[in-house]
Design an enzyme around this catalytic site. Structure first.
Site, PDB file in Angstrom:
ATOM      1  N   TYR A 197       3.920   5.467  11.577  1.00 25.14           N
ATOM      2  CA  TYR A 197       4.158   4.109  11.747  1.00 25.14           C
ATOM      3  C   TYR A 197       5.167   3.475  10.755  1.00 25.14           C
ATOM      4  O   TYR A 197       5.680   2.273  11.019  1.00 25.14           O
ATOM      5  CB  TYR A 197       2.990   3.305  12.372  1.00 25.14           C
ATOM      6  CG  TYR A 197       2.094   3.218  11.082  1.00 25.14           C
ATOM      7  CD1 TYR A 197       2.017   2.681   9.920  1.00 25.14           C
ATOM      8  CD2 TYR A 197       1.132   4.115  10.916  1.00 25.14           C
ATOM      9  CE1 TYR A 197       1.160   2.681   8.571  1.00 25.14           C
ATOM     10  CE2 TYR A 197       0.059   4.238  10.109  1.00 25.14           C
ATOM     11  CZ  TYR A 197       0.152   3.437   8.799  1.00 25.14           C
ATOM     12  OH  TYR A 197      -0.552   3.666   7.886  1.00 25.14           O
ATOM     13  N   HIS A 235      -3.499   4.527   4.774  1.00 21.38           N
ATOM     14  CA  HIS A 235      -4.690   3.414   4.785  1.00 21.38           C
ATOM     15  C   HIS A 235      -5.647   4.088   3.994  1.00 21.38           C
ATOM     16  O   HIS A 235      -6.532   3.545   3.235  1.00 21.38           O
ATOM     17  CB  HIS A 235      -5.030   3.152   6.212  1.00 21.38           C
ATOM     18  CG  HIS A 235      -5.903   2.385   6.254  1.00 21.38           C
ATOM     19  ND1 HIS A 235      -6.214   1.124   5.884  1.00 21.38           N
ATOM     20  CD2 HIS A 235      -7.016   2.642   6.962  1.00 21.38           C
ATOM     21  CE1 HIS A 235      -7.442   0.498   6.289  1.00 21.38           C
ATOM     22  NE2 HIS A 235      -7.883   1.657   7.052  1.00 21.38           N
ATOM     23  N   ARG A 238       0.848  -1.071  -0.136  1.00 20.10           N
ATOM     24  CA  ARG A 238       0.031  -0.173  -0.032  1.00 20.10           C
ATOM     25  C   ARG A 238       0.878   1.353  -0.167  1.00 20.10           C
ATOM     26  O   ARG A 238       1.474   1.565   0.929  1.00 20.10           O
ATOM     27  CB  ARG A 238      -0.691  -0.059   1.255  1.00 20.10           C
ATOM     28  CG  ARG A 238      -2.106   0.934   1.380  1.00 20.10           C
ATOM     29  CD  ARG A 238      -2.674   1.110   2.615  1.00 20.10           C
ATOM     30  NE  ARG A 238      -1.950   2.137   3.350  1.00 20.10           N
ATOM     31  CZ  ARG A 238      -1.574   1.930   4.647  1.00 20.10           C
ATOM     32  NH1 ARG A 238      -2.113   0.972   5.757  1.00 20.10           N
ATOM     33  NH2 ARG A 238      -0.687   2.663   5.428  1.00 20.10           N
TER      34      ARG A 238
HETATM   35  C1  LIG Z   1     -14.843  -5.877  12.175  1.00 20.51           C
HETATM   36  C2  LIG Z   1     -13.947  -4.605  11.858  1.00 20.51           C
HETATM   37  N1  LIG Z   1     -13.091  -4.618  12.669  1.00 20.51           N
HETATM   38  C3  LIG Z   1     -12.396  -3.205  12.613  1.00 20.51           C
HETATM   39  C4  LIG Z   1     -12.424  -2.383  11.545  1.00 20.51           C
HETATM   40  C5  LIG Z   1     -11.870  -1.051  11.421  1.00 20.51           C
HETATM   41  N2  LIG Z   1     -10.710  -1.262  10.265  1.00 20.51           N
HETATM   42  C6  LIG Z   1     -10.972  -0.693   9.114  1.00 20.51           C
HETATM   43  S1  LIG Z   1      -9.832  -1.045   7.911  1.00 20.51           S
HETATM   44  C7  LIG Z   1      -8.841  -2.131   8.943  1.00 20.51           C
HETATM   45  C8  LIG Z   1      -7.645  -2.847   8.550  1.00 20.51           C
HETATM   46  C9  LIG Z   1      -7.902  -3.597   7.348  1.00 20.51           C
HETATM   47  O1  LIG Z   1      -6.623  -4.044   6.984  1.00 20.51           O
HETATM   48  P1  LIG Z   1      -6.386  -5.091   5.920  1.00 20.51           P
HETATM   49  O2  LIG Z   1      -7.545  -6.104   5.997  1.00 20.51           O
HETATM   50  O3  LIG Z   1      -5.184  -5.332   5.671  1.00 20.51           O
HETATM   51  O4  LIG Z   1      -6.996  -4.321   4.567  1.00 20.51           O
HETATM   52  P2  LIG Z   1      -6.426  -2.924   3.740  1.00 20.51           P
HETATM   53  O5  LIG Z   1      -7.153  -1.722   4.539  1.00 20.51           O
HETATM   54  O6  LIG Z   1      -4.906  -2.937   4.207  1.00 20.51           O
HETATM   55  O7  LIG Z   1      -6.577  -3.077   2.545  1.00 20.51           O
HETATM   56  C10 LIG Z   1      -9.654  -2.154  10.159  1.00 20.51           C
HETATM   57  C11 LIG Z   1      -9.190  -2.793  11.536  1.00 20.51           C
HETATM   58  C12 LIG Z   1     -13.689  -2.631  10.665  1.00 20.51           C
HETATM   59  N3  LIG Z   1     -13.692  -1.985   9.601  1.00 20.51           N
HETATM   60  N4  LIG Z   1     -14.309  -3.854  10.774  1.00 20.51           N
END
Ligand SMILES: Cc1ncc(C[n+]2csc(CCOP(=O)(O)OP(=O)(O)O)c2C)c(N)n1
Length: 396
Positions: A301, A292, A288
């Site tokens: 970080y 985010h 990425r």
């Molecule tokens: C069930 C749930 N827990 C926490 C969140 C908060 N949250 C949003 S994005 C994220 C990280 C996701 O990371 P990843 O799966 O690696 O996908 P990326 O965003 O890097 O594409 C979190 C913890 C959420 N949206 N849903």
């Protein structure tokens, strides 16, 4: 990589050991999956050099220069769209944006591997896949502007609505795929998720169900190294693709910045699904490059040199180098594409700024297909609340 467990004949739901156990299109003989490099499937080096792969070459063997230029165009336009959306958020036109910067090859390669009748379950970052499915990019922006709850009809392009509840769409995809199998259709389902999502219980549950029911689903994990500020090493002690082995289906790690490899590996995995051979986990190893979301500051970080190292592996640059060294392009091609990018950017800006605010009561629509007493009660409460401002509005 095909795991040992996955290669062994196994008894699947309702089937005999050694068969797929499905009734899909009358095919019941499991084909052996290709043996692959256990680490990383790559067909294009970062320098754009085409490298051979014994198992996956055949999935892109007949690719024409025009198709290669098409993949390049897809990635360039997707990146341009994404940059516009980021800028629109900065200008206050969108509430939030989740950039795909750096993940274009993973998304375009896998998205172009899907067939029209396949069904796609995205997260909130799959703008490149949406592009491949024919969803108008401006439709992706309404939700981020806060004027609707989705913005497109999932059935028009077999592209489900964006899902923000991390990992939940893998369950939806698995259930959908079980239904596809029951219908006897020979289409497949693909579920996108991230490295962070791989820690969710929902994802483990979907793997279990997909394996046991031999569901025609591809789990496409974009390991972009970060789940907000959480690095992948905090999600897993083994490479993510190896998790599939414990569930009894193959997992493969593909270079997620190599559009050709992503295309080939996803074609292979979708073909397995269509042939009744069950689920596959594809881990697209990528990065990425941006934040985010626009609410995040990655400098808090991670170090700049990490990003710099991945920039050298840029997916668009890599294909450009390949196209140029193979003499598949000329200046006219790049100039036309630049003009097309400009036009796309202009259209995106105009459409977003013209998006009307929603009707205040729209939030109560489409909650239930046939309505619900509780929703009616809440609508009435909200109407009374709105009416309480009548004097103030009238006095303006
Ligand atoms: C069930 C749930 N827990 C926490 C969140 C908060 N949250 C949003 S994005 C994220 C990280 C996701 O990371 P990843 O799966 O690696 O996908 P990326 O965003 O890097 O594409 C979190 C913890 C959420 N949206 N849903």
């Amino acid at each position: 990589m095909e795991s040992t467990a996955a290669r062994k004949p196994r008894r699947s739901a309702g089937g005999k050991a050694g068969t797929t156990g499905t009734k899909r299109a009358g095919r019941t003989t499991a084909k052996k999956a290709p043996d692959t490099d256990p680490e990383l499937v790559q067909l294009l080096t970062p320098e754009g050099e085409r490298v051979q792969h014994a198992d996956y070459d055949k999935y892109v063997a007949g690719i024409t220069p025009e198709e290669l230029r098409g993949l390049y165009r897809d990635m360039v336009l997707t990146r341009r769209f994404d940059a516009e959306a980021t800028a629109l958020q900065r200008q206050g036109e969108l509430g939030l944006w989740a950039s795909l910067l750096g993940q274009e090859a993973a998304q375009i390669g896998s998205g172009r591997a899907t067939r029209e009748d396949d069904y796609v379950f995205p997260t909130y970052r799959e703008h490149g896949v949406a592009w491949c499915r024919g969803v108008d990019p401006t439709n992706l922006l309404g939700m981020f502007r806060g004027v609707n709850h989705g913005g497109w009809d999932p059935n028009s392009n077999n592209f489900h609505l964006y899902t923000i509840v991390i990992g939940s769409q893998t369950l939806h995809a698995t259930g959908y795929a079980m239904g596809v199998a029951k219908d006897g259709a020979d289409s497949a389902v693909i579920a996108y998720f991230g490295d962070g999502a791989s820690s969710q219980g929902d994802v483990a549950e979907s793997f279990t169900f997909a394996a046991v029911y031999n569901a025609p689903v591809v789990f496409f994990c974009q390991n972009n190294q970060w789940a907000i500020s959480e690095p992948t090493e905090k999600q897993t002690r083994v490479p993510l693709y190896q998790r599939a082995q414990g569930f009894g289906f193959p997992g493969v790690r593909v270079d997620g910045n190599d559009v050709l490899a992503c295309l080939a590996v996803t074609k292979w995995a979708l073909e397995r699904a269509r042939n009744g051979e069950g689920p596959t986990l594809v881990e697209a190893f990528t990065y990425r490059m941006g934040a985010h979301t626009t609410s995040d500051d990655p400098s808090r970080y991670r170090h700049d040199d990490e990003r710099a190292a991945w920039e050298a592996k840029d997916p668009i640059l890599r294909l450009r180098r390949h196209l140029e060294s193979a003499n598949h392009t000329d200046e006219g091609f790049f100039a036309e594409l630049e003009a097309e990018s400009e036009a796309l950017g202009k259209r995106v800006r105009e459409v977003v700024r013209a998006m009307p605010d929603p009707d205040r009561f729209a939030i109560f629509e489409n909650v239930y297909a046939d309505g619900h007493a509780l929703v009616d009660e809440e609508r009435a409460q909200f109407a009374a609340y709105q009416a309480s401002f009548a004097d103030a509005e009238g006095g303006k």
